[in-house]
Scaffold this active site. Sequence first.
Site: not given
Length: 224
Positions: A43, A69-71
Amino acid sequence: MTDAREQEHGEHERARQRMIVEQLRSRGIHDERVLEAMASVQREAFVVESERPRAYADNALPIGLGQTISQPYMVARVSELARITANDVVLEVGLGSGYQAAVLSRLAKRVVAIELLPALAQRAATALRALGIDNVEVHTGDGSRGYEQGAPYDAIVVSAGAPRIPNTLVAQLAFGGRLVIPISAGEQHVLTRVERTAEGLVTTQHDPCMYVPLRRVGGWLPHD
Ligand code: SAH
């Protein structure tokens, strides 16, 4: 690698393992293929330099130009709901940092991804290439009506919140295909899945969530 780089790498590895246990398994993500994909994608390669120490935090992070950026949990949950198998072709609308696409690329045969903002599309393509991910095809442009040229898709993942389910996206689903899309519900969104089955379309609602808005939906017809 220098000592400092090696130490950072080790910290990220440990943070990723903790993320799997504390953010994903503990909240009910059980699909082993999804957990493996989440355990294999770095990530930190998709977050901006200044956010790197927080790459595995339990929340969305800014990636510039007002986008996020999504969880990690949402990325895993979307991947699980999309029920992707190794031969699937998947469309992602809203490539952003490229992280969700990288996770999908580990689950599917091929990912077609479209991003509205050229600067983000370019950065994501570079990050994907740097990790040796070669089954994600990146396009720049408006994906609010999907990407007709690559249809039909076994799964479509929309990574930005929409006011309602557009028929144009549903129309690009293969038989048996799944569309996963955050749909507006008051202040937040509800992760919604539409499956094209032998009995017709089956729509189910899942987790509440927060996404940046999907742009260019102004042109959607009432039932589009
Ligand atoms: N999946 C991404 C999340 C990015 S946020 C990640 O893992 O990082 C949502 C993205 O959708 C933003 O980058 C935004 O620019 C993009 N977007 C919004 N409307 C769009 C549209 N109509 N077509 C394509 N991309 C769009």
